[in-house]
Motif scaffolding. Structure first.
Motif, PDB file in Angstrom:
ATOM      1  N   THR A  48       0.835  -1.214   0.000  1.00 58.12           N
ATOM      2  CA  THR A  48       0.000   0.000   0.000  1.00 58.12           C
ATOM      3  C   THR A  48       0.865   1.257   0.000  1.00 58.12           C
ATOM      4  OG1 THR A  48      -1.660  -1.246   1.237  1.00 58.12           O
ATOM      5  CG2 THR A  48      -1.915   1.126   1.153  1.00 58.12           C
ATOM      6  N   LYS A  52       0.923   4.174  -2.667  1.00 54.56           N
ATOM      7  CA  LYS A  52       0.769   5.578  -2.288  1.00 54.56           C
ATOM      8  C   LYS A  52       1.906   6.420  -2.876  1.00 54.56           C
ATOM      9  CE  LYS A  52       0.832   8.625   1.760  1.00 54.56           C
ATOM     10  NZ  LYS A  52       0.980   8.675   3.230  1.00 54.56           N
ATOM     11  N   GLU A 105      -8.449  11.326  -4.402  1.00 55.07           N
ATOM     12  CA  GLU A 105      -9.346  10.400  -3.684  1.00 55.07           C
ATOM     13  C   GLU A 105      -8.655   9.051  -3.464  1.00 55.07           C
ATOM     14  OE1 GLU A 105     -12.647   8.981  -1.725  1.00 55.07           O
ATOM     15  OE2 GLU A 105     -12.095  11.029  -2.307  1.00 55.07           O
ATOM     16  N   GLN A 106      -7.982   8.561  -4.512  1.00 55.04           N
ATOM     17  CA  GLN A 106      -7.246   7.292  -4.351  1.00 55.04           C
ATOM     18  C   GLN A 106      -6.164   7.429  -3.287  1.00 55.04           C
ATOM     19  OE1 GLN A 106      -5.734   5.750  -8.017  1.00 55.04           O
ATOM     20  NE2 GLN A 106      -7.716   5.819  -9.078  1.00 55.04           N
ATOM     21  N   ARG A 108      -6.268   9.448  -0.763  1.00 59.29           N
ATOM     22  CA  ARG A 108      -6.927   9.470   0.560  1.00 59.29           C
ATOM     23  C   ARG A 108      -7.295   8.062   1.007  1.00 59.29           C
ATOM     24  NH1 ARG A 108     -11.771   9.129   2.376  1.00 59.29           N
ATOM     25  NH2 ARG A 108     -12.656   9.012   0.267  1.00 59.29           N
ATOM     26  N   ARG A 109      -7.867   7.276   0.045  1.00 54.03           N
ATOM     27  CA  ARG A 109      -8.231   5.896   0.413  1.00 54.03           C
ATOM     28  C   ARG A 109      -6.998   5.082   0.777  1.00 54.03           C
ATOM     29  NH1 ARG A 109     -11.757   6.402  -4.108  1.00 54.03           N
ATOM     30  NH2 ARG A 109     -10.327   5.164  -5.384  1.00 54.03           N
ATOM     31  N   SER A 111      -4.228   6.246   2.016  1.00 61.25           N
ATOM     32  CA  SER A 111      -3.768   6.710   3.332  1.00 61.25           C
ATOM     33  C   SER A 111      -4.619   6.109   4.430  1.00 61.25           C
ATOM     34  CB  SER A 111      -3.816   8.249   3.385  1.00 61.25           C
ATOM     35  OG  SER A 111      -2.972   8.813   2.404  1.00 61.25           O
ATOM     36  N   GLU A 112      -5.971   6.096   4.204  1.00 57.95           N
ATOM     37  CA  GLU A 112      -6.831   5.480   5.214  1.00 57.95           C
ATOM     38  C   GLU A 112      -6.516   3.988   5.357  1.00 57.95           C
ATOM     39  OE1 GLU A 112     -10.773   6.268   3.932  1.00 57.95           O
ATOM     40  OE2 GLU A 112     -10.756   8.396   4.518  1.00 57.95           O
ATOM     41  N   SER A 113      -6.260   3.317   4.228  1.00 55.92           N
ATOM     42  CA  SER A 113      -5.916   1.887   4.303  1.00 55.92           C
ATOM     43  C   SER A 113      -4.611   1.679   5.059  1.00 55.92           C
ATOM     44  CB  SER A 113      -5.803   1.304   2.898  1.00 55.92           C
ATOM     45  OG  SER A 113      -5.398  -0.041   2.955  1.00 55.92           O
TER      46      SER A 113
END
Length: 439
Positions: A48, A52, A105-106, A108-109, A111-113
């Motif tokens: 991930t 990123k 958006e990707q 952000r997702r 980063s959240e993951s």
């Protein structure tokens, strides 16, 4: 002392409760499972983070730069001349903004993951630490109990050694009556020492008696029984070996006679084919009662008609090249006739147990023309009907005429050369060689 004996009778167990043992047995696979999950989480996190970094690089190096370029182009272009291009650039700018928003958006997702994976990783590490501490506690408990068990085993070995020592001393006393322990059980030590002193004084009067006679008798009796048992085993083994030798000898004689019958039958057939009107026989020579047999036994006698004590000492050949008169042995034959007999034996064995190929080196040198022709025809027939190859060297026409392929060997400048030649060339070479030898 009584307490130690009581401890020796008890089972060796640890101080863990059943609940703790059950918990330990359940925690071990859970620890292994968590370790696997931890490894998986680390791999996912690494993947991930790489994704990123790739998105950030793409956003920084491509999309934002493209956005700036488009904005610069829009600001520098005049409205009246590039109205159509403005719409295209604005559309491209909008598309770029959409791409930037999508990439954001990707990101952000991702980063959240990554944050979720990090929390899961920390949680897994905390659980692993707790389980590791619990495992260390159980390991220390097991080590302490192992030390206690080792101490108990050491004490047990010491008591066993003392028991063996006391048992040895009791055996050295000799045979004791059945009530010996009950009679002197309640006597004090001083009284027992006095009785022992009196007994030793009485034993000194019998110093000439062999005190170990009973033990020696028992030992010798046991040795005698062991030797008798071994003798019985050796006798039984000897009988089995003798039986096996007899069976193998019988099988060997049967195999010899069976093989000899086949070779002798083929010998008669091959000799009749090579020598027109002649006949030949192979005869087995046996020995009876240690004496050499002078008479020749017929090869058709079955193995059941002879004694198993007979031994084979050789094979005789009886042949007649004319078909009339008495047969002749090998000593009475000429060189060419001996060659015919030898070839007959080779072909007879070949028909019983064919080999992949046969190499004959001038086998027809001492043969008469009719025998050379017969040998050539037989080699031709066997090569056509059997899966066998015949390789011959010859200076005669009879074998050349029946050959499939002919090689000529020449010598030039100290080097031998082998070349394939035709049958006509080989026959011409043989005629020239025979003419040269005749001159």
């Amino acid at each position: 002392m009584a307490m130690k004996h009581a401890e020796m009778g008890t089972d060796l167990i640890d101080h863990l409760t059943p609940e703790e043992k059950d918990l330990l047995s359940r925690l071990n696979p859970e620890i292994a499972d968590l370790k696997e999950k931890l490894i998986t989480c680390k791999a996912d996190r690494t993947e991930t983070e790489a994704r990123k970094a790739e998105l950030e690089t793409n956003l920084t190096t491509n999309l934002k730069r493209r956005k700036q370029e488009l904005e610069a182009i829009i600001s520098s272009v005049e409205t009246d001349n590039l109205h159509g291009e403005d719409e295209i650039k604005i559309q491209e700018l909008n598309d770029a903004r959409l791409l930037v928003e999508d990439a954001t958006e990707q990101l952000r997702r991702v980063s959240e993951s990554i944050d979720g994976q990090s929390r899961q990783l920390r949680k897994t590490k905390d659980e692993k630490t707790k389980l590791k501490n619990l495992e260390d506690n159980y390991e220390r408990t097991l080590q302490d109990e192992a030390k206690q068990l080792e101490q108990l085993l050491s004490k047990r070995n010491m008591y066993l050694a003392k028991q063996e020592e006391y048992s040895k001393k009791i055996r050295e006393l000799g045979a004791l009556s059945s009530d010996a322990f009950e009679t002197y059980k309640r006597r004090n030590i001083k009284e027992l020492h006095k009785m022992l002193h009196r007994c030793n004084e009485q034993l000194q009067q019998f110093s000439h008696v062999n005190k170990k006679a009973l033990d020696q008798y028992v030992n010798f009796t046991e040795q005698r029984e062991e030797l008798q048992r071994r003798q019985a085993e050796l006798d039984a083994g000897d009988e089995k070996i003798a039986e096996l030798i007899s069976v193998l000898d019988q099988r060997k004689d049967e195999s010899i006679e069976r093989t000899f019958k086949g070779v002798a039958r083929n010998f008669r057939e091959v000799f009749s084919e090579l020598v027109q009107g002649g006949h030949g026989h192979l005869l087995m020579v046996k020995r009876k009662d240690g004496n050499h047999a002078d008479d020749d036994l017929d090869e058709d006698d079955g193995p059941g008609e002879t004694d198993r004590s007979e031994k084979y000492i050789g094979v005789k050949v009886k042949v007649s090249f004319t078909g009339q008169g008495e047969t002749q042995s090998m000593k009475q034959l000429s060189g060419g006739q001996k060659t015919v007999v030898a070839l007959t034996l080779i072909f007879a064995i070949q028909q019983c147990d064919p080999a992949p190929f046969y190499l004959f080196d001038e086998i027809d040198a001492a043969l008469d023309p009719q025998y050379r022709t017969a040998v050539g025809n037989m080699i031709r027939r066997l090569a056509d009907t059997e899966t066998t190859q015949f390789i011959t060297t010859t200076f005669r026409q009879e074998l050349v005429k029946v050959s499939d392929k002919i090689y000529g060997v020449t010598h030039s400048n100290r080097v031998s050369r082998v070349n394939v030649i035709s049958k006509e060339e080989a026959l011409n070479f043989i005629d020239q060689d025979q003419s040269h030898n005749a001159n």
